[in-house]
Design a protein around this motif. Structure first.
Motif, mmCIF file in Angstrom:
data_model
loop_
_atom_site.group_PDB
_atom_site.id
_atom_site.type_symbol
_atom_site.label_atom_id
_atom_site.label_comp_id
_atom_site.label_asym_id
_atom_site.label_seq_id
_atom_site.Cartn_x
_atom_site.Cartn_y
_atom_site.Cartn_z
ATOM 1 N N UNK A 223 -16.756 5.567 -6.227
ATOM 2 C CA UNK A 223 -17.124 6.344 -7.417
ATOM 3 C C UNK A 223 -16.217 6.018 -8.597
ATOM 4 N N UNK A 224 -15.051 5.440 -8.328
ATOM 5 C CA UNK A 224 -14.143 5.090 -9.405
ATOM 6 C C UNK A 224 -14.453 3.765 -10.084
ATOM 7 N N UNK A 225 -15.406 2.991 -9.551
ATOM 8 C CA UNK A 225 -15.650 1.645 -10.072
ATOM 9 C C UNK A 225 -16.225 1.659 -11.490
ATOM 10 N N UNK A 226 -17.306 2.390 -11.711
ATOM 11 C CA UNK A 226 -17.950 2.371 -13.033
ATOM 12 C C UNK A 226 -17.048 2.954 -14.128
ATOM 13 N N UNK A 227 -16.354 4.078 -13.885
ATOM 14 C CA UNK A 227 -15.434 4.560 -14.917
ATOM 15 C C UNK A 227 -14.315 3.565 -15.232
ATOM 16 N N UNK A 228 -13.826 2.882 -14.227
ATOM 17 C CA UNK A 228 -12.762 1.899 -14.459
ATOM 18 C C UNK A 228 -13.278 0.749 -15.320
ATOM 19 N N UNK A 229 -14.472 0.281 -15.028
ATOM 20 C CA UNK A 229 -15.073 -0.789 -15.832
ATOM 21 C C UNK A 229 -15.254 -0.323 -17.276
ATOM 22 N N UNK A 230 -15.677 0.922 -17.459
ATOM 23 C CA UNK A 230 -15.849 1.457 -18.813
ATOM 24 C C UNK A 230 -14.527 1.498 -19.560
ATOM 25 N N UNK A 231 -13.457 1.879 -18.863
ATOM 26 C CA UNK A 231 -12.139 1.925 -19.498
ATOM 27 C C UNK A 231 -11.667 0.531 -19.885
ATOM 28 N N UNK B 77 -14.215 -3.468 -3.757
ATOM 29 C CA UNK B 77 -15.665 -3.609 -3.920
ATOM 30 C C UNK B 77 -16.005 -4.442 -5.142
ATOM 31 N N UNK B 78 -15.251 -4.247 -6.236
ATOM 32 C CA UNK B 78 -15.653 -4.827 -7.512
ATOM 33 C C UNK B 78 -14.796 -5.950 -8.023
ATOM 34 N N UNK B 79 -13.886 -6.470 -7.212
ATOM 35 C CA UNK B 79 -12.972 -7.519 -7.665
ATOM 36 C C UNK B 79 -13.636 -8.682 -8.375
ATOM 37 N N UNK B 80 -14.743 -9.230 -7.844
ATOM 38 C CA UNK B 80 -15.379 -10.376 -8.515
ATOM 39 C C UNK B 80 -15.889 -10.053 -9.912
ATOM 40 N N UNK B 81 -16.126 -8.772 -10.199
ATOM 41 C CA UNK B 81 -16.591 -8.366 -11.530
ATOM 42 C C UNK B 81 -15.440 -7.865 -12.387
ATOM 43 N N UNK B 82 -14.534 -7.096 -11.775
ATOM 44 C CA UNK B 82 -13.460 -6.432 -12.528
ATOM 45 C C UNK B 82 -12.451 -7.437 -13.083
ATOM 46 N N UNK B 83 -12.027 -8.390 -12.280
ATOM 47 C CA UNK B 83 -10.979 -9.313 -12.737
ATOM 48 C C UNK B 83 -11.401 -10.132 -13.955
ATOM 49 N N UNK B 84 -12.623 -10.668 -14.001
ATOM 50 C CA UNK B 84 -13.027 -11.361 -15.239
ATOM 51 C C UNK B 84 -13.046 -10.435 -16.454
ATOM 52 N N UNK B 85 -13.402 -9.161 -16.262
ATOM 53 C CA UNK B 85 -13.403 -8.218 -17.383
ATOM 54 C C UNK B 85 -11.986 -7.940 -17.869
#
Length: 401
Positions: A105-113, A130-138
């Motif tokens: 549940x923390x993934x989408x808020x973290x991406x927004x931040x 869960x989201x490393x492949x998406x989060x790190x490039x962001x």
């Protein structure tokens, strides 16, 4: 003074973060907060810290929250639901967002931040698992800092200060061993929920305490360390350290081993993540090596902790597989806490879900792929848990490895 937003304010991470804000009002200012379902505690926090914006996870509780703080002047902006939490994460002039929401549940808020240009004090390990492949490039795209706020990865991060690029050889994660570190394997079929929640060293939420008992928490931390520090899985080790004084270690190229030590107190890594690269002076009890006593280490028992090897296997598969394992674990632990499956069923159902998904794994997943994998795994666990199957007592191995 650093402006911060806190996600998960009523949980263990959240309350300890607010302890820091209260103790150091000249260092930190709370801009926004989001919480789960504890209306009474959230109302108290709003009264004390006066954030500008607040979100509660359950929209049905919004009227109760409004009523609980109706006399406040000025009123914070109140939001609800997933969209509300996401809005809080991206809001205003906060420089840093503490991500204390448990689970995916923390993934989408973290991406927004991150997209809003805010540094992340990462206390939610699932964001990278869960989201490393998406989060790190962001993180790279938006030029923000991703600073670990859990004890193990903070320890590694602290030990790395001053280590030159290419100087790291090995990461050594320490594990308390959880509630059953001194139980014989043969006794594990008797485990109750109450037994699993008796952590010997740390005071944590129910889900993470069960993860500590299965050692899935350490398997998840292996995947997180891979993403945070760029270390391959062959050079990330786990060692049982019952005293929880050494929070993790690194080995550098000349074989020197560096460790970070301290009492089991989550405020230390949280404060460092919020104040880095500075060191804030505290009046907390300093570590007394004589008082801490003997520091001991032992190899994890793979038969007792099958989730650990499963996490290594899934991490090596990469792609969306870690998201599947993470979601499967969340669902399995929830079923165990509801006494719908046994303790030893947890690794069995997780392994079964991962085994069923591996032929569909996407190696370069998008955010939509990760969210779809997460939802698939949760539904699959519910189906698997309702079908009879033998309980595993040995380390599960995915057939593809």
């Amino acid at each position: 003074m650093k402006a911060i937003t806190l996600l998960g304010s009523t949980g263990s991470i959240g309350t300890q973060t607010l302890d820091i804000v209260a103790q150091y009002p000249d260092q930190f200012r709370l801009v926004g907060m989001a919480a789960g379902r504890n209306i009474e505690l959230l109302a108290q926090q709003i009264r004390q810290f006066r954030p500008e914006i607040v979100a509660i996870a359950d929209p049905n509780q919004l009227p109760d929250l409004k009523a609980a703080i109706a006399d406040l002047d000025p009123q914070p902006q109140l939001l609800a639901g997933e969209a509300g939490v996401v809005e809080v994460a991206a809001y205003g002039d906060a420089e840093s967002v503490v991500t204390g929401i448990v689970g995916c549940a923390g993934l989408l808020p973290t991406i927004a931040a991150i997209k809003a240009g805010k540094d992340i004090a990462l206390a939610n390990k699932e964001t990278l698992i869960a989201g490393g492949p998406v989060v790190l490039p962001l993180v790279e795209k938006h030029g923000v800092k991703l600073l670990p706020a859990d004890s193990e990865h903070s320890a590694i991060f602290q030990c790395l200060q001053g280590v030159p690029e290419g100087g790291l050889r090995r990461i050594i994660l320490t594990a308390s061993g959880g509630a059953f570190r001194d139980w014989p394997v043969e006794k594990l079929p008797e485990v109750t929920v109450a037994d699993a929640l008796k952590h010997p060293n740390w005071s944590m939420g129910r889900k993470i305490t069960v993860d500590s008992a299965t050692l899935m928490n350490k398997g998840l931390e292996v995947i997180e360390a891979h993403y945070l520090f760029g270390m391959d899985y062959d050079h990330i080790d786990i060692v049982i350290h019952p005293q929880s004084i050494i929070h993790s270690l690194i080995e550098v190229q000349d074989t020197s081993v560096l460790a970070q030590l301290g009492w089991p107190d989550m405020r230390l890594p949280l404060l460092y993540a919020l104040s880095w690269p500075e060191r804030v002076a505290t009046n907390w009890e300093p570590l007394d090596l004589v008082k801490s006593g003997d520091l001991t280490f032992r190899e994890p028992n793979h038969q007792k902790y099958p989730c650990m090897q499963l996490a290594y296997d899934v991490g090596r598969m990469g792609g969306a597989m870690p998201a599947v394992m993470n979601a499967a674990n969340e669902q399995a632990v929830a079923l165990f806490l509801e006494e719908k499956i046994s303790f030893l069923d947890i690794p069995r159902v997780i392994e079964t879900a991962c085994d069923r998904y591996k032929s569909h794994n996407t190696l370069q997943p998008s955010l939509d792929d990760i969210l779809a994998a997460d939802q698939w795994a949760r539904q699959e666990i519910l189906m698997i848990s309702q079908s009879p199957a033998p309980v595993v007592t040995a380390s599960p191995q995915l057939s593809a490895i």
